[in-house]
Scaffold this motif. Sequence first.
Motif, mmCIF file in Angstrom:
data_model
loop_
_atom_site.group_PDB
_atom_site.id
_atom_site.type_symbol
_atom_site.label_atom_id
_atom_site.label_comp_id
_atom_site.label_asym_id
_atom_site.label_seq_id
_atom_site.Cartn_x
_atom_site.Cartn_y
_atom_site.Cartn_z
ATOM 1 N N THR A 86 -10.686 14.989 9.272
ATOM 2 C CA THR A 86 -9.985 14.566 8.055
ATOM 3 C C THR A 86 -8.491 14.870 8.168
ATOM 4 O O THR A 86 -7.640 14.044 7.825
ATOM 5 N N ASN A 87 -8.183 16.061 8.661
ATOM 6 C CA ASN A 87 -6.770 16.431 8.793
ATOM 7 C C ASN A 87 -6.054 15.565 9.829
ATOM 8 O O ASN A 87 -4.880 15.213 9.645
ATOM 9 N N LEU A 88 -6.743 15.214 10.900
ATOM 10 C CA LEU A 88 -6.133 14.306 11.885
ATOM 11 C C LEU A 88 -5.734 13.000 11.207
ATOM 12 O O LEU A 88 -4.679 12.422 11.501
ATOM 13 N N LYS A 89 -6.581 12.538 10.281
ATOM 14 C CA LYS A 89 -6.282 11.276 9.585
ATOM 15 C C LYS A 89 -5.139 11.408 8.598
ATOM 16 O O LYS A 89 -4.643 10.405 8.082
ATOM 17 N N SER A 90 -4.746 12.646 8.281
ATOM 18 C CA SER A 90 -3.604 12.832 7.378
ATOM 19 C C SER A 90 -2.279 12.628 8.108
ATOM 20 O O SER A 90 -1.230 12.529 7.479
ATOM 21 N N PHE A 91 -2.334 12.566 9.449
ATOM 22 C CA PHE A 91 -1.135 12.198 10.211
ATOM 23 C C PHE A 91 -1.006 10.676 10.117
ATOM 24 O O PHE A 91 -1.872 9.953 10.640
ATOM 25 N N PRO A 92 0.042 10.184 9.481
ATOM 26 C CA PRO A 92 0.105 8.728 9.233
ATOM 27 C C PRO A 92 -0.042 7.888 10.502
ATOM 28 O O PRO A 92 -0.734 6.864 10.492
ATOM 29 N N LYS A 93 0.542 8.348 11.584
ATOM 30 C CA LYS A 93 0.454 7.525 12.795
ATOM 31 C C LYS A 93 -0.967 7.478 13.337
ATOM 32 O O LYS A 93 -1.400 6.460 13.879
ATOM 33 N N ILE A 94 -1.650 8.576 13.240
ATOM 34 C CA ILE A 94 -3.035 8.593 13.721
ATOM 35 C C ILE A 94 -3.914 7.718 12.832
ATOM 36 O O ILE A 94 -4.731 6.918 13.312
ATOM 37 N N ALA A 95 -3.720 7.840 11.524
ATOM 38 C CA ALA A 95 -4.520 7.018 10.600
ATOM 39 C C ALA A 95 -4.311 5.537 10.900
ATOM 40 O O ALA A 95 -5.273 4.751 10.961
ATOM 41 N N ALA A 96 -3.063 5.170 11.124
ATOM 42 C CA ALA A 96 -2.761 3.764 11.384
ATOM 43 C C ALA A 96 -3.381 3.304 12.702
ATOM 44 O O ALA A 96 -3.978 2.218 12.800
ATOM 45 N N LEU A 97 -3.261 4.132 13.726
ATOM 46 C CA LEU A 97 -3.820 3.769 15.032
ATOM 47 C C LEU A 97 -5.347 3.738 14.986
ATOM 48 O O LEU A 97 -5.981 2.928 15.654
ATOM 49 N N GLU A 98 -5.907 4.625 14.207
ATOM 50 C CA GLU A 98 -7.366 4.632 14.113
ATOM 51 C C GLU A 98 -7.851 3.356 13.408
ATOM 52 O O GLU A 98 -8.850 2.759 13.797
ATOM 53 N N GLU A 99 -7.090 2.979 12.385
ATOM 54 C CA GLU A 99 -7.481 1.809 11.592
ATOM 55 C C GLU A 99 -7.572 0.550 12.457
ATOM 56 O O GLU A 99 -8.464 -0.288 12.274
ATOM 57 N N ILE A 100 -6.656 0.431 13.409
ATOM 58 C CA ILE A 100 -6.695 -0.768 14.247
ATOM 59 C C ILE A 100 -7.510 -0.559 15.524
ATOM 60 O O ILE A 100 -7.502 -1.389 16.443
ATOM 61 N N GLY A 101 -8.195 0.589 15.592
ATOM 62 C CA GLY A 101 -9.110 0.798 16.718
ATOM 63 C C GLY A 101 -8.448 1.276 17.991
ATOM 64 O O GLY A 101 -9.072 1.287 19.048
#
Lengths: 216, 216, 216, 216
Positions: free
Chosen positions: D170-185
């Motif tokens: 969850t905390n990793l996803k709070s890093f905006p760049k990681i969340a964005a990169l995760e979203e696009i796979g």
Amino acid sequence: MNSAVFPSRLIQGYRAFRKDRLPLEERRYRVLAEAGQRPQIMLVACCDSRAAPETIFDAAPGEMFVVRNVANLVPPHDPDGEFHGTSAAIEYGVMALRVRHIVVMGHGRCGGVSAYLSTKAGQAPLPGGDYIGRWISLLKPAEALACDDPAAEADRQRALEFASIRQAITNLKSFPKIAALEEIGEVELHGAWFDISAGDLWVLDQATGRFEVAAP
Amino acid sequence: MNSAVFPSRLIQGYRAFRKDRLPLEERRYRVLAEAGQRPQIMLVACCDSRAAPETIFDAAPGEMFVVRNVANLVPPHDPDGEFHGTSAAIEYGVMALRVRHIVVMGHGRCGGVSAYLSTKAGQAPLPGGDYIGRWISLLKPAEALACDDPAAEADRQRALEFASIRQAITNLKSFPKIAALEEIGEVELHGAWFDISAGDLWVLDQATGRFEVAAP
Amino acid sequence: MNSAVFPSRLIQGYRAFRKDRLPLEERRYRVLAEAGQRPQIMLVACCDSRAAPETIFDAAPGEMFVVRNVANLVPPHDPDGEFHGTSAAIEYGVMALRVRHIVVMGHGRCGGVSAYLSTKAGQAPLPGGDYIGRWISLLKPAEALACDDPAAEADRQRALEFASIRQAITNLKSFPKIAALEEIGEVELHGAWFDISAGDLWVLDQATGRFEVAAP
Amino acid sequence: MNSAVFPSRLIQGYRAFRKDRLPLEERRYRVLAEAGQRPQIMLVACCDSRAAPETIFDAAPGEMFVVRNVANLVPPHDPDGEFHGTSAAIEYGVMALRVRHIVVMGHGRCGGVSAYLSTKAGQAPLPGGDYIGRWISLLKPAEALACDDPAAEADRQRALEFASIRQAITNLKSFPKIAALEEIGEVELHGAWFDISAGDLWVLDQATGRFEVAAP
């Protein structure tokens, strides 16, 4: 309570410690008070006044965790039974302090061993005693081992002192945690014997089962 | 048996002993080997590596008969029961060696006392331990005494360390032979506490029940 | 949560571990799970995938307590400030696990050091980064030290890698407990540098301040 | 600086590496030194000596970028705040090295988790510690998640170890760049837990939120 006067010998010794030794070790005491002790070596030694491990090994404060009982005995593992003081100390050394070495150190002319041999001759180990007889009965399993030491068989007392150290190491291995840690090399068990007459240290060679004089 | 190598730290310490200390004590070792030990003082001390009695009291070989266990505990007299190692040593010191003084010496920041206090907070004294919990349960009777020490009440650990020494002296008196010998002045019981941080010795004044710093 | 598939490379590696390594170490894992870890050595190493300490030192499970961050940095002691992760790990290793050795291991072609040097040339260490720039600013005090290394001055990056290890050791000494334990010989601080190209280990000789290749 | 001798255990391990491992990996080391590292997987792991990721996943040099801290924690994104070491490593892995996978790997009997649970019972996590208490306070948000794990609720420590891995993701996803990169796979986040007793790997099934043993 009475008003016994604290032994002047001890006050005098303490003053010598303050004057000669403490200045050299002041830092060690202070640091190891703050940080906690971190000994790497545990000694199982005898109460005998002539066989103090700190003296024989020239130990600084904090170096050796030392349990002392009559005849440096280690009872076999017996979590439900008696003789817990020594086992508790060993457990604390191995599990809480994570010592790497456990050294069982016997010595010559041991009163406990001698008392045990007297009982074989039909004598009471200590006339009127409540405890010592039962305590030194822990030497019994060592007797068989004593017969196996050709070098020492001429000297029955020494043979039993040697055998008792071997038996103590065997008993240490009866503690499952120690056996397991020894197996993976995280704990090492050693035997030593101090000749209180000559001041010689003998070390147990575990490959041969023999004690050999350490080069001074 | 394995082929563990004897710790080099100990060999090195032994060599220092041979070089620096043995020459000074050679006669003592040899004479006391022949004549047998004749210490006048027995110490009940802790296994802690920072509280070696021979160091603190600058003892020569043969001067102090020393039993050491975790937290310098003396179990009450109980000839049919458990905890025999320490009782056997005390019996041997008093009856066989005829020591005149028994000194119970505690020290600051004792791991055994600290583990006992942790159990009061609901913790295991040592996770997975078989012995240490039962052994330090001997501290229980000292707890009541701890409350009585106004000087120390601010410091719960030290209060219990002090109280435990008082309790150990009470327990020594529960041995009938010791009580009788003490009554006629042939055995004296003492309490001491070593501050492992400052290197100070505190002595129990049995008239007041207080511990006082010994003049260095 | 998403349904990301666990990397097959890791599953495959885990299977190799189960087949080839676990059978050899099964006892160590089981025993050290029960008894707790008891490493004697702590490593401060870099996250770099080419500089894994367990590989370079052929470590068995339980032998090395390892903190890894970018550029194997140790922040100076600052209990009220930032950068606590590494300091917490060091504290845990020294105080809870009582490790005897702390080894700071750097390596060649370190991305963190290289990023720091880029900033000197006016570049951003990582375009758009939030953290890395501040983290590697911890390298700043090492720059002065880098100039002092004649052997390495031709290679600015290596000079700073070496200097940063020296600085990390200096910073370790800024932790009062480590400084105190080092002073009394209970903790030893070491520096090493791994040449990821040749596979050579260089060891810091603290008497001369120079790094020397270890004999393979 | 002093003249501490580099630990012989490490020299000996390095020699084994030179003899047995380096010959197999020489090309990898040399090529990846020239070309730079290009790991696809980043691990966030614990410092624990029994949970080295390279061992458990049988990793070759260059395969895994590894940050290790006490209890494998990931602080939430907080570019102005503290705890930067781990965040800087994650940023470097994702942004500079372009790793595809971030695996948070916990393990059983974690000392950091255990210390946190002790603080709930009113104890200090480490007596006299300056850092560890604040560091493991990062476990706090995971506590609520721990209650949600029916499979693990019988075992409070394991439940918190599992929950902490979920919280780290969850905390990793709070890093905006990681969340964005995760979203696009482009980046995948994973959880794993190593049973240091049995040597089993458990993998987080993010669809169910449960950890399941990986087939060996």
